[in-house]
Design a protein around this motif. Structure first.
Motif, PDB file in Angstrom:
ATOM      1  N   LEU A   1      61.732  38.251 106.413  1.00 55.84           N
ATOM      2  CA  LEU A   1      62.381  36.947 106.252  1.00 55.84           C
ATOM      3  C   LEU A   1      61.446  35.976 105.543  1.00 55.84           C
ATOM      4  O   LEU A   1      61.875  35.198 104.683  1.00 55.84           O
ATOM      5  CB  LEU A   1      62.776  36.379 107.616  1.00 55.84           C
ATOM      6  N   ALA A   2      60.157  36.036 105.878  1.00 52.05           N
ATOM      7  CA  ALA A   2      59.184  35.141 105.246  1.00 52.05           C
ATOM      8  C   ALA A   2      59.085  35.400 103.755  1.00 52.05           C
ATOM      9  O   ALA A   2      58.913  34.471 102.961  1.00 52.05           O
ATOM     10  CB  ALA A   2      57.817  35.305 105.905  1.00 52.05           C
ATOM     11  N   VAL A   3      59.183  36.668 103.337  1.00 52.14           N
ATOM     12  CA  VAL A   3      59.159  36.996 101.906  1.00 52.14           C
ATOM     13  C   VAL A   3      60.337  36.334 101.206  1.00 52.14           C
ATOM     14  O   VAL A   3      60.184  35.675 100.166  1.00 52.14           O
ATOM     15  CB  VAL A   3      59.225  38.528 101.684  1.00 52.14           C
ATOM     16  N   ARG A   4      61.541  36.496 101.782  1.00 54.11           N
ATOM     17  CA  ARG A   4      62.732  35.931 101.156  1.00 54.11           C
ATOM     18  C   ARG A   4      62.678  34.411 101.113  1.00 54.11           C
ATOM     19  O   ARG A   4      63.012  33.790 100.100  1.00 54.11           O
ATOM     20  CB  ARG A   4      63.979  36.424 101.902  1.00 54.11           C
ATOM     21  N   GLU A   5      62.255  33.809 102.208  1.00 55.16           N
ATOM     22  CA  GLU A   5      62.173  32.343 102.257  1.00 55.16           C
ATOM     23  C   GLU A   5      61.103  31.808 101.317  1.00 55.16           C
ATOM     24  O   GLU A   5      61.284  30.750 100.695  1.00 55.16           O
ATOM     25  CB  GLU A   5      61.882  31.875 103.681  1.00 55.16           C
ATOM     26  N   ALA A   6      59.999  32.530 101.207  1.00 49.29           N
ATOM     27  CA  ALA A   6      58.903  32.082 100.342  1.00 49.29           C
ATOM     28  C   ALA A   6      59.378  31.930  98.911  1.00 49.29           C
ATOM     29  O   ALA A   6      59.148  30.910  98.251  1.00 49.29           O
ATOM     30  CB  ALA A   6      57.732  33.067 100.415  1.00 49.29           C
ATOM     31  N   MET A   7      60.086  32.931  98.411  1.00 48.82           N
ATOM     32  CA  MET A   7      60.552  32.874  97.033  1.00 48.82           C
ATOM     33  C   MET A   7      61.718  31.900  96.879  1.00 48.82           C
ATOM     34  O   MET A   7      61.819  31.174  95.878  1.00 48.82           O
ATOM     35  CB  MET A   7      60.958  34.274  96.563  1.00 48.82           C
ATOM     36  N   GLN A   8      62.599  31.871  97.867  1.00 50.18           N
ATOM     37  CA  GLN A   8      63.771  30.991  97.795  1.00 50.18           C
ATOM     38  C   GLN A   8      63.351  29.522  97.687  1.00 50.18           C
ATOM     39  O   GLN A   8      63.877  28.778  96.852  1.00 50.18           O
ATOM     40  CB  GLN A   8      64.617  31.201  99.047  1.00 50.18           C
TER      41      GLN A   8
ATOM     42  N   VAL B  34      50.854  40.896  83.872  1.00 48.05           N
ATOM     43  CA  VAL B  34      51.018  40.968  85.327  1.00 48.05           C
ATOM     44  C   VAL B  34      52.282  41.739  85.687  1.00 48.05           C
ATOM     45  O   VAL B  34      52.310  42.509  86.651  1.00 48.05           O
ATOM     46  CB  VAL B  34      51.036  39.548  85.939  1.00 48.05           C
ATOM     47  N   PHE B  35      53.325  41.565  84.902  1.00 51.33           N
ATOM     48  CA  PHE B  35      54.585  42.271  85.158  1.00 51.33           C
ATOM     49  C   PHE B  35      54.396  43.784  84.993  1.00 51.33           C
ATOM     50  O   PHE B  35      54.857  44.574  85.824  1.00 51.33           O
ATOM     51  CB  PHE B  35      55.656  41.763  84.194  1.00 51.33           C
ATOM     52  N   VAL B  36      53.688  44.197  83.930  1.00 48.83           N
ATOM     53  CA  VAL B  36      53.504  45.629  83.658  1.00 48.83           C
ATOM     54  C   VAL B  36      52.553  46.272  84.663  1.00 48.83           C
ATOM     55  O   VAL B  36      52.833  47.352  85.212  1.00 48.83           O
ATOM     56  CB  VAL B  36      52.981  45.833  82.222  1.00 48.83           C
ATOM     57  N   PHE B  37      51.417  45.619  84.948  1.00 47.24           N
ATOM     58  CA  PHE B  37      50.422  46.202  85.842  1.00 47.24           C
ATOM     59  C   PHE B  37      50.754  45.979  87.309  1.00 47.24           C
ATOM     60  O   PHE B  37      50.202  46.649  88.181  1.00 47.24           O
ATOM     61  CB  PHE B  37      49.033  45.626  85.544  1.00 47.24           C
ATOM     62  N   GLY B  38      51.644  45.055  87.597  1.00 48.52           N
ATOM     63  CA  GLY B  38      51.998  44.743  88.974  1.00 48.52           C
ATOM     64  C   GLY B  38      53.137  45.593  89.499  1.00 48.52           C
ATOM     65  O   GLY B  38      53.551  46.575  88.866  1.00 48.52           O
ATOM     66  N   PRO B  39      53.703  45.217  90.640  1.00 47.64           N
ATOM     67  CA  PRO B  39      54.812  45.978  91.246  1.00 47.64           C
ATOM     68  C   PRO B  39      56.124  45.652  90.530  1.00 47.64           C
ATOM     69  O   PRO B  39      56.939  44.863  91.000  1.00 47.64           O
ATOM     70  CB  PRO B  39      54.816  45.472  92.692  1.00 47.64           C
ATOM     71  N   THR B  40      56.339  46.265  89.378  1.00 48.09           N
ATOM     72  CA  THR B  40      57.426  45.887  88.470  1.00 48.09           C
ATOM     73  C   THR B  40      58.802  45.945  89.137  1.00 48.09           C
ATOM     74  O   THR B  40      59.587  44.994  89.052  1.00 48.09           O
ATOM     75  CB  THR B  40      57.412  46.802  87.232  1.00 48.09           C
ATOM     76  N   LEU B  41      59.113  47.053  89.800  1.00 51.54           N
ATOM     77  CA  LEU B  41      60.428  47.198  90.420  1.00 51.54           C
ATOM     78  C   LEU B  41      60.619  46.183  91.547  1.00 51.54           C
ATOM     79  O   LEU B  41      61.692  45.581  91.687  1.00 51.54           O
ATOM     80  CB  LEU B  41      60.610  48.624  90.950  1.00 51.54           C
ATOM     81  N   PHE B  42      59.571  45.981  92.347  1.00 47.87           N
ATOM     82  CA  PHE B  42      59.637  44.998  93.435  1.00 47.87           C
ATOM     83  C   PHE B  42      59.897  43.598  92.865  1.00 47.87           C
ATOM     84  O   PHE B  42      60.696  42.831  93.410  1.00 47.87           O
ATOM     85  CB  PHE B  42      58.328  45.018  94.222  1.00 47.87           C
ATOM     86  N   THR B  43      59.239  43.292  91.759  1.00 44.24           N
ATOM     87  CA  THR B  43      59.412  41.993  91.121  1.00 44.24           C
ATOM     88  C   THR B  43      60.851  41.791  90.652  1.00 44.24           C
ATOM     89  O   THR B  43      61.452  40.733  90.880  1.00 44.24           O
ATOM     90  CB  THR B  43      58.455  41.861  89.919  1.00 44.24           C
ATOM     91  N   LEU B  44      61.414  42.799  90.002  1.00 47.03           N
ATOM     92  CA  LEU B  44      62.786  42.689  89.500  1.00 47.03           C
ATOM     93  C   LEU B  44      63.790  42.539  90.647  1.00 47.03           C
ATOM     94  O   LEU B  44      64.724  41.729  90.576  1.00 47.03           O
ATOM     95  CB  LEU B  44      63.127  43.919  88.659  1.00 47.03           C
ATOM     96  N   ASN B  45      63.598  43.335  91.702  1.00 46.39           N
ATOM     97  CA  ASN B  45      64.495  43.240  92.851  1.00 46.39           C
ATOM     98  C   ASN B  45      64.361  41.888  93.547  1.00 46.39           C
ATOM     99  O   ASN B  45      65.359  41.289  93.969  1.00 46.39           O
ATOM    100  CB  ASN B  45      64.210  44.367  93.848  1.00 46.39           C
TER     101      ASN B  45
ATOM    102  N   SER C 279      53.905  39.549  93.061  1.00 42.60           N
ATOM    103  CA  SER C 279      52.738  40.452  93.023  1.00 42.60           C
ATOM    104  C   SER C 279      51.766  40.128  94.148  1.00 42.60           C
ATOM    105  O   SER C 279      51.230  41.039  94.806  1.00 42.60           O
ATOM    106  CB  SER C 279      52.037  40.330  91.665  1.00 42.60           C
ATOM    107  N   ALA C 280      51.528  38.829  94.368  1.00 45.73           N
ATOM    108  CA  ALA C 280      50.598  38.429  95.431  1.00 45.73           C
ATOM    109  C   ALA C 280      51.113  38.863  96.805  1.00 45.73           C
ATOM    110  O   ALA C 280      50.358  39.390  97.636  1.00 45.73           O
ATOM    111  CB  ALA C 280      50.398  36.911  95.389  1.00 45.73           C
ATOM    112  N   ILE C 281      52.405  38.647  97.046  1.00 49.90           N
ATOM    113  CA  ILE C 281      52.986  39.032  98.336  1.00 49.90           C
ATOM    114  C   ILE C 281      52.934  40.552  98.519  1.00 49.90           C
ATOM    115  O   ILE C 281      52.620  41.055  99.605  1.00 49.90           O
ATOM    116  CB  ILE C 281      54.428  38.507  98.445  1.00 49.90           C
ATOM    117  N   SER C 282      53.228  41.304  97.451  1.00 49.61           N
ATOM    118  CA  SER C 282      53.188  42.765  97.525  1.00 49.61           C
ATOM    119  C   SER C 282      51.788  43.264  97.868  1.00 49.61           C
ATOM    120  O   SER C 282      51.626  44.159  98.709  1.00 49.61           O
ATOM    121  CB  SER C 282      53.654  43.354  96.195  1.00 49.61           C
ATOM    122  N   LEU C 283      50.777  42.671  97.236  1.00 47.84           N
ATOM    123  CA  LEU C 283      49.391  43.067  97.506  1.00 47.84           C
ATOM    124  C   LEU C 283      49.012  42.754  98.953  1.00 47.84           C
ATOM    125  O   LEU C 283      48.346  43.550  99.625  1.00 47.84           O
ATOM    126  CB  LEU C 283      48.444  42.339  96.552  1.00 47.84           C
ATOM    127  N   GLU C 284      49.454  41.607  99.440  1.00 52.96           N
ATOM    128  CA  GLU C 284      49.118  41.213 100.821  1.00 52.96           C
ATOM    129  C   GLU C 284      49.838  42.100 101.831  1.00 52.96           C
ATOM    130  O   GLU C 284      49.256  42.509 102.833  1.00 52.96           O
ATOM    131  CB  GLU C 284      49.493  39.734 101.031  1.00 52.96           C
TER     132      GLU C 284
END
Length: 508
Positions: free
Chosen positions: A124-131, A266-277, A364-369
């Motif tokens: 929930l925190a992930v969704r709220e953070a971006m929202q 950052v998009f290419v080297f980061g979690p690309t699919l996670f970012t798009l979703n 990317s930051a959230i995925s790494l954490e």
């Protein structure tokens, strides 16, 4: 000083006094600003939420209304800049350093440190953070800028008025717009602009210093931040001397190229699919909860209320304090466009670009954490971007690119600021003289240094919220004045339009 108006001497004197007070008694200055800021956010948070939502409503009305066909200029006027350059210029002026400063820091803070609902580290925190990050940097922000810019552009290019805030209020204030009341409004606009731009310069200096400290061990302290600000001051003054058609135009395009390059890496080297979703899901949540977030004040939960004051109210005040600067600049480069085109591009294009930026960097930051690869939330705000980039291949190289981007945004913001302040204090001249721009450049540097000296980032934020409050009433009057004049013009144009649409007489 050649062509300088009385607004220049009054506002420059007030700003010089603030610089002197902050330099001589910094602790007292920080305490006083903190007290005033606390009072405003606690007592007027509801007010900020209502008026900014009202600005969104006005912009959306103009987007779909028949009034949108009216041109910002005469019938024969053509846009001065191509659409890509126009978008680059308004984007660079409108978000600048803030986007890089908070691109990683805000989402990771909402996720791991202080969540909107109080629940950190969860799905929930992930969704709220971006929202809520989308909410803070999206349509509401650009509605504030867009309304001020639209009012100025309409009265400048359609009605032939000087490029002054007070000139947009003539339909309401009448002759008083050119008298003492009008000058007071212009002084408020100048001071709000100086504080807003100086705050961003302070953020930029702190983040550049944070990056250099993280990468190369250079101490993060006041001395180095002073050196950074002074060095960039020289660069933006050189740029300011070349004029809007060269320095700002070239730097804005460079900004967009650097930002696009950094985003792609950052998009290419980061979690690309996670970012798009995450981007897709957050767009839906943002639209679904748009009204709820717009009016969320949490009267029954003190912890949530504190979060709203520290984030949402802070941002609304930031956009308001920046609005005379960004508004005048966007107005100046928007001649020849229709109201509908103006609102559509100013409201939507930068918002979508910002959403992409936060999805890539914040995601990317959230995925790494979440995966345990890095603990970015433990870093200082100004170092969070570099902590995230360190986990990437070629992290140091990408971090140097990020520092360069912050530097070019820094220069563009200050350059644009001196240009706009020059306009505001020379009775709306669209090409203010260089001596005046240099004077404002020096004052911007001085106030940024004093705000950092008197309390760092907190003093910057406190002062910005204070400066925004009086100007919020001016924006309300600008909106009323614009709607009144547009509706009157529409009524005047209606008979002529009907005559041209009448079929020819059968007996002709």
């Amino acid at each position: 000083m050649k062509k300088a108006s009385s607004v220049f001497y009054i506002s420059a004197s007030i700003i010089a006094a603030l610089v002197l007070i902050g330099a001589l008694i910094p602790q007292a200055f920080e305490r006083v600003t903190a007290t005033i800021q606390g009072f405003l956010t606690d007592s007027f948070g509801w007010y900020y939420l209502i008026i900014v939502s009202g600005f969104v409503a006005v912009c959306l009305y103009l987007l779909v209304s028949p009034l949108g066909r009216i041109k910002l200029g005469k019938a024969e006027d053509k846009p001065e800049f191509s659409r890509p350059t126009w978008l680059a210029m308004l984007f660079s002026a409108g978000v600048g350093i803030g986007l890089v400063f908070y691109g990683t820091a805000e989402p990771i803070s909402h996720y791991a440190i202080s969540a909107p609902s109080g629940e950190t580290g969860t799905n929930l925190a992930v969704r709220e953070a971006m929202q809520y990050t989308f909410f803070h940097w999206g349509i509401h922000a650009w509605a504030v800028y867009g309304l001020v810019a639209l009012s100025l552009a309409y009265f400048m290019f359609r009605r032939g008025e000087p490029g002054l805030i007070s000139s947009t209020l003539k339909p309401i204030l009448g002759r008083h717009a050119s008298g003492g009341i009008g000058k007071t409004i212009d002084v408020i606009a100048v001071i709000s602009t100086v504080i807003g731009v100086a705050t961003s310069l302070g953020f930029g200096a702190v983040q550049i210093n944070g990056g250099l400290s993280y990468l190369f061990g250079i101490p993060s302290n006041m001395t180095n931040q002073f050196i950074i600000i002074l060095a960039v001051t020289v660069l933006f003054m050189i740029s300011a001397l070349t004029g809007i058609g060269k320095g700002i135009k070239i730097l804005s395009n460079v900004n967009m190229l650097l930002a696009a390059g950094l985003l792609a890496l950052v998009f290419v080297f980061g979690p690309t699919l996670f970012t798009l979703n995450l981007f897709t899901d957050t767009i839906g949540r943002y639209l679904q909860n748009f009204l709820n977030m717009s009016f969320r004040i949490s009267p029954l939960n003190e912890e949530n209320r504190t979060w709203i004051n520290g984030w949402t109210i802070f941002y609304w005040a930031w956009w308001i304090s920046w609005s005379p600067f960004v508004g005048i600049f966007i107005a100046r480069v928007s001649k020849g466009r229709t109201i509908r085109e103006f609102v559509a591009y100013v409201l939507l294009a930068p918002s979508v670009i910002g959403f992409l930026w936060f999805s890539v960097f914040g995601g990317s930051a959230i995925s790494l954490e979440r995966s345990g690869q890095a603990v970015i939330s433990s870093l200082a705000t100004e170092q969070s971007l570099f902590g995230m980039l360190a986990a990437f291949p070629f992290g140091e190289v990408i971090s140097v690119l990020a520092i360069c981007l912050i530097g070019t945004f820094f220069i563009t913001s200050a350059d644009s600021g001196t240009f706009v302040l020059g306009m505001m204090t020379t009775n709306g001249s669209q090409n203010p003289n260089n001596v005046l721009k240099m004077t404002w450049g020096a004052l911007l540097t001085a106030i940024a240094l004093v705000l950092l000296y008197s309390g760092g980032l907190q003093a910057l934020q406190n002062t910005m919220i204070i400066a925004a409050f009086p100007f919020s009433f001016v924006i309300i009057m600008m909106a009323a004045s614009l709607l009144k004049t547009l509706n009157r013009e529409a009524k005047e144009l209606a008979p002529a339009k009907r005559r041209t649409q009448q079929p020819a007489s059968k007996n002709a």
